[in-house]
Structures are given as structure tokens and as C-alpha cells.
Scaffold this active site. Structure first.
Site, PDB file in Angstrom:
ATOM      1  N   SER A 260     -13.697 -16.640 -44.557  1.00 14.81           N
ATOM      2  CA  SER A 260     -12.614 -17.589 -44.833  1.00 14.81           C
ATOM      3  C   SER A 260     -11.283 -17.086 -44.293  1.00 14.81           C
ATOM      4  O   SER A 260     -11.177 -16.864 -43.090  1.00 14.81           O
ATOM      5  CB  SER A 260     -12.582 -17.862 -46.331  1.00 14.81           C
ATOM      6  OG  SER A 260     -12.006 -19.102 -46.545  1.00 14.81           O
ATOM      7  N   TRP A 378     -14.477 -28.509 -45.625  1.00  9.57           N
ATOM      8  CA  TRP A 378     -13.073 -28.067 -45.534  1.00  9.57           C
ATOM      9  C   TRP A 378     -12.887 -27.102 -44.351  1.00  9.57           C
ATOM     10  O   TRP A 378     -11.845 -27.069 -43.714  1.00  9.57           O
ATOM     11  CB  TRP A 378     -12.699 -27.402 -46.863  1.00  9.57           C
ATOM     12  CG  TRP A 378     -11.245 -27.106 -47.090  1.00  9.57           C
ATOM     13  CD1 TRP A 378     -10.686 -25.877 -47.273  1.00  9.57           C
ATOM     14  CD2 TRP A 378     -10.171 -28.038 -47.204  1.00  9.57           C
ATOM     15  NE1 TRP A 378      -9.340 -25.978 -47.494  1.00  9.57           N
ATOM     16  CE2 TRP A 378      -8.995 -27.305 -47.463  1.00  9.57           C
ATOM     17  CE3 TRP A 378     -10.074 -29.429 -47.125  1.00  9.57           C
ATOM     18  CZ2 TRP A 378      -7.743 -27.912 -47.622  1.00  9.57           C
ATOM     19  CZ3 TRP A 378      -8.825 -30.031 -47.293  1.00  9.57           C
ATOM     20  CH2 TRP A 378      -7.687 -29.273 -47.534  1.00  9.57           C
ATOM     21  N   HIS A 428     -19.082 -22.776 -49.704  1.00  5.29           N
ATOM     22  CA  HIS A 428     -18.161 -21.775 -49.164  1.00  5.29           C
ATOM     23  C   HIS A 428     -18.349 -20.438 -49.901  1.00  5.29           C
ATOM     24  O   HIS A 428     -17.933 -20.307 -51.049  1.00  5.29           O
ATOM     25  CB  HIS A 428     -16.750 -22.327 -49.413  1.00  5.29           C
ATOM     26  CG  HIS A 428     -15.661 -21.571 -48.749  1.00  5.29           C
ATOM     27  ND1 HIS A 428     -15.486 -21.565 -47.400  1.00  5.29           N
ATOM     28  CD2 HIS A 428     -14.668 -20.791 -49.272  1.00  5.29           C
ATOM     29  CE1 HIS A 428     -14.429 -20.840 -47.097  1.00  5.29           C
ATOM     30  NE2 HIS A 428     -13.918 -20.355 -48.220  1.00  5.29           N
TER      31      HIS A 428
HETATM   32  C1  GTR Z   1      -8.707 -22.103 -48.906  1.00  6.08           C
HETATM   33  C2  GTR Z   1      -7.943 -22.346 -47.642  1.00  6.08           C
HETATM   34  C3  GTR Z   1      -8.812 -22.035 -46.475  1.00  6.08           C
HETATM   35  C4  GTR Z   1      -9.553 -20.722 -46.645  1.00  6.08           C
HETATM   36  C5  GTR Z   1      -9.943 -20.405 -48.051  1.00  6.08           C
HETATM   37  C6  GTR Z   1     -10.306 -18.971 -48.361  1.00  6.08           C
HETATM   38  O1  GTR Z   1      -8.061 -22.471 -50.033  1.00  6.08           O
HETATM   39  O2  GTR Z   1      -7.547 -23.671 -47.624  1.00  6.08           O
HETATM   40  O3  GTR Z   1      -8.051 -22.065 -45.300  1.00  6.08           O
HETATM   41  O4  GTR Z   1      -8.874 -19.697 -46.083  1.00  6.08           O
HETATM   42  O5  GTR Z   1      -8.963 -20.721 -48.941  1.00  6.08           O
HETATM   43  O6  GTR Z   1      -9.785 -18.032 -47.802  1.00  6.08           O
HETATM   44  O7  GTR Z   1     -11.143 -18.789 -49.255  1.00  6.08           O
END
Ligand code: GTR
Length: 449
Positions: A260, A378, A428
Site C-alpha cells: 500500500s 481502491w 487489501h
Molecule cells: C489508504 C490510502 C491508500 C493506501 C492505503 C494504505 O487509506 O487511501 O492510498 O496507501 O491507505 O497505505 O494502507
């Protein structure tokens, strides 16, 4: 004194490459289509390897620094490495485990880094993953010898109380990093905590950043380094360490990995450092391997990421988004914008003189794997595949296949060409199943030459 002078001179030279005279954002032309990575800003087409290496690659690096991530700080001239502990019979005798503290002495930086270094005992000079973690090295293994971060930690991390790490967090992320699996498959891991370099808070002055702002500035200017670039610099410092401890692992076979926001960082680190052989940004999304020019409202937009995380990118990047019209309630009072409005595509984003396929192309011909998750829209999995397709002409120019022709993503099927892709079911997260794929991809793409 001479050394200090030499350091300042190097820093000035480096920054003069990066701070080329690029136009203000409003004077950049709108380009709704993805810019061709093989066409220079002035329209010249790049047709040879040499032109790519000497002209377009430096131009793209300068553009990314100026408009998006801020200037990459120089390598400190003098750093010292202290082994905090060493155990040659760790993990039931399978691995050598140590923790190394890196202190930066010239320039003198207030933030030391700590690297957890674990090397399999059954392989001579194994390949090594360099990774950045969210919660501290002590969360990777339940071992009281691993130091607790002294700096800010996020409250959602295991064992954190009032933004400080405690013993309760030890081993809390074992199932994220899966060290046992990495060791069994014959790889080493060198992992550091992002907060050591720059805490993930909107305060841009609580990390190493201010040491590299232009002289006389106490706050970040529009192209001064921002958090993701600082973390990428951190990756590079661990690569220095791996080279230094080159007897234990193979410095020719370094893969960087992060999830991420840490995946955005891993990609940036790979793009700016040729010593990195393989780059694996997991579900990196906007600001990583996903396009900024996305109109898919299920994916994160440039305005959304700049609003939620104002410290990740430099000041100039915030100019690539349209302002939001103020909303008033029935009484005529201003109310906060709705999330869907913040996340709506901004026409101004089309002024970016690059998109994220150009960042991937900066890694060429070195392999890059983009692993994704089906429910994680996302992070824009389909947009990321598009970026691989558009980076492929650069790979081909440099004699690599890039993304295999006709590659079409199927759930759970690894596309293992030099530009690789993977999508698994689920959400995620960084899981054991993801590590299994990283390792399989590296068995092919990080093999001994
Ligand atoms: C989210 C963000 C993403 C991603 C994520 C993370 O909230 O919108 O860009 O980086 O966090 O790092 O888990």
C-alpha cells in the site's frame, strides 16, 4: 570541513539536476491521454537505448521529483552501522538473526534507522528482500531482543499505546511478513520501520525532511522532499547496508517490497536506484502503480490522496487538482465536502507531464511485479495492468519482454513476465498467499545470472 564542503557540493549538484526549470502547473498543457514514455517533454521521440539512458530517464526522474514526490535527498557521506545483537541459531537454527542500527554522521541526522536482518543458514549468499514495515521491527517476530521504536507509532498497530510501541506488540505482524516462509524458500529479509525515517503524520518536520529543505527554509517548499520520497531514501540506505554486509547475502539480487503506501514507496525506491534488481509494490494504488488519470470513481483520486495524506507528496502535486465548490447547509453555513466530491476526477490532473507507467518504466529493464486483490478496487487493479502495458515499449527498447503479449489477468494466476501481474481473491492486505507469489516470481526473475 572539506568533507562537509564536498557533501554540500554533491547535494547542490544533485538538486540542480532535479530542479530544472519546469513550467508552473497552470502552464503545462492538458493531456487527457497517457503521455508516451518515449517522447521527451519537448516532443522529441526517443528511439535508442542511449537516448533513453542519457536524456529521457534523467528528465523523467527530474519531473517526478519536481511535480510529485519532491527532491530525493543525497546519500549521507558518512554512516555507521552498529550490530545490536546477533544470533546465528535463530528460528530453531534455520537462520542468522540480527538487528543493525544505522546512524547518519555526515550530515548528522537526528533519526537513526534500525534494520531487522534475517538470513537463511542453508543457502550461501541468498537473494534478499528489502522491506519497509508499518508498525516496527518488533512486530515481525516475538523476540525480546528486537528493539522497540522510540518514535511515533500509529495507534492501530499491535500493542501501541498513546502512539508509542510497547512489548505487547511483539510478533503482532508475523502473519504479514511470514519470515519462516521467506527463510524456508532460501531468501533473506532486511526490514525497517517507516517511522524511523519519517513518522506518517501530517507534520512534515518530525522526520529527516527538514535537513534537506533548501537552505534557510524551516518548512517544505513546493518541490522539497515529502514523506514517500523520504521513505524511498530509507530503502536506499538499507540497500547500502546490504552491500556493506555483502558477504552474507547477494547484493546483486535485491528485491524491494512494501504494501500500500509502503508499496508506493517500494516502487519509487526501485525507480530511483539501479542497485535494486526486482521491485514489488503490493496493492500500491494511487501515487504508486495506479494511474493518476483515472476516472474510475471506485479508485482513489489525486485530490482524495492529497486531502487524506497531505504529507505524502510535495507541494506542487497539490496543484494538479480542481478546487471543490463549497457546500452550504439550509442555514447557509459551510459544511465539509462529501467524500464522493473529494474523490471525483479533476481535469487538472491531466496536466501531469507523466503518469505512473513512466515510474514503472524508470525501473526498465529490471523486473517489476504488481500484485493485487480482487476486492481492493481502491488500489485500481485494472488501471495498474494498463500501466504495465504502457511501460512495455520502454522495456522492449532495452531488450526486455516487459509484459508478455496477450497477458490477460485471471484470478490466482501469476503472470511472471519481467513486468508481472497477479490478482488474488480478497481484500487489501499483505498475506502469506502474497508472499508465496513474491517468492515464486523471484525464483524466476531474481535467479542467479
Ligand atoms: C489508504 C490510502 C491508500 C493506501 C492505503 C494504505 O487509506 O487511501 O492510498 O496507501 O491507505 O497505505 O494502507
Amino acid at each position: 570541513m572539506t568533507r562537509l564542503f564536498a557533501f554540500m557540493l554533491t547535494a547542490m549538484l544533485l538538486s540542480s539536476v532535479a530542479v530544472a526549470d519546469f513550467p508552473p502547473v497552470d502552464q503545462l498543457p492538458a493531456r487527457p491521454a497517457f503521455p508516451d514514455p518515449l517522447v521527451m517533454l519537448d516532443g522529441t521521440r526517443v528511439t535508442t537505448k542511449e537516448q533513453w539512458e542519457t536524456k529521457r530517464k534523467p528528465e523523467l526522474k527530474a519531473l517526478f521529483q519536481h511535480y510529485m514526490y519532491g527532491r530525493l535527498p543525497p546519500t549521507p557521506r558518512r554512516r555507521s552501522y552498529t550490530e545490536l545483537f546477533l544470533d546465528q541459531k535463530a528460528l530453531g537454527g534455520k537462520a542468522t538473526l540480527s538487528e543493525i542500527k544505522i546512524t547518519f554522521e555526515e550530515p548528522s541526522l537526528s533519526h537513526p534507522m534500525h534494520v531487522l536482518f534475517v538470513v537463511p543458514n542453508h543457502v550461501t549468499r541468498p537473494p534478499v528482500f528489502v522491506g519497509m514495515n508499518f508498525c516496527g521491527n518488533h512486530t515481525l517476530l516475538d523476540d525480546p531482543r528486537i528493539h522497540l521504536p522510540e518514535v511515533w507509532c500509529r495507534n492501530t498497530c499491535p500493542g501501541v499505546v498513546n502512539e508509542r510501541a510497547t512489548d505487547k506488540g511483539r510478533g503482532g505482524q508475523q502473519d504479514v511478513w511470514n519470515i519462516d516462509l521467506i527463510i524456508d524458500r532460501g531468501y533473506a529479509l532486511a526490514c525497517f520501520y517507516s517511522g524511523d525515517v519519517d513518522p506518517d503524520t501530517p507534520d512534515m518536520n518530525d522526520g529527516i525532511g527538514p535537513a534537506f529543505y533548501k537552505s534557510g527554509q524551516s518548512t517544505a517548499g513546493p518541490d522539497d522532499v515529502a514523506t514517500i520520497m523520504l521513505w524511498a531514501w530509507g530503502f536506499h540506505r538499507v540497500v547500502d547496508m546490504v552491500e556493506r554486509f555483502g558477504g552474507m547475502v547477494d547484493p546483486q539480487r535485491i528485491a524491494v517490497v512494501g504494501h500500500s503506501r509502503n508499496g508506493k514507496t517500494a516502487l519509487l525506491a526501485g525507480a530511483f536506484d539501479e542497485r535494486i534488481a526486482v521491485t514489488i509494490p503490493l496493492q500500491s494504488g494511487c501515487g504508486g502503480a495506479a494511474p493518476s488519470r483515472t476516472t474510475d470513481t471506485r479508485a482513489e483520486s489525486v485530490r482524495q490522496i492529497n486531502t487524506s495524506f497531505p504529507h505524502w507528496f510535495c507541494g506542487n502535486f497539490k496543484l494538479f487538482q480542481d478546487p471543490i465548490e463549497p457546500r452550504l447547509n439550509d442555514q447557509g453555513k459551510a459544511v465539509p465536502p462529501r467524500r464522493e466530491d473529494v474523490n471525483r476526477f479533476s481535469e487538472k490532473t491531466t496536466r501531469l507531464p507523466f503518469d505512473q507507467h513512466c515510474l514503472i518504466a524508470l525501473c526498465a529493464p529490471r523486473p517489476v511485479l504488481l500484485p493485487n486483490a480482487a476486492d481492493d478496487l481502491w488500489a485500481n487493479p485494472s488501471g495498474q495492468l494498463e500501466m504495465l502495458k504502457l511501460a512495455t515499449p520502454v522495456y522492449r527498447l532495452l531488450g526486455s519482454q516487459g509484459l508478455a503479449d496477450g497477458a490477460s489477468p485471471e484470478v490466482n494466476k501469476l503472470i511472471d513476465s519481467p513486468l508481472g501481474y497477479f490478482i488474488r481473491p480478497g481484500k487489501h492486505a499483505m498475506s502469506r498467499a502474497d508472499w508465496d507469489v513474491f517468492l515464486t516470481y523471484c525464483d524466476k526473475n531474481l535467479a542467479k545470472k
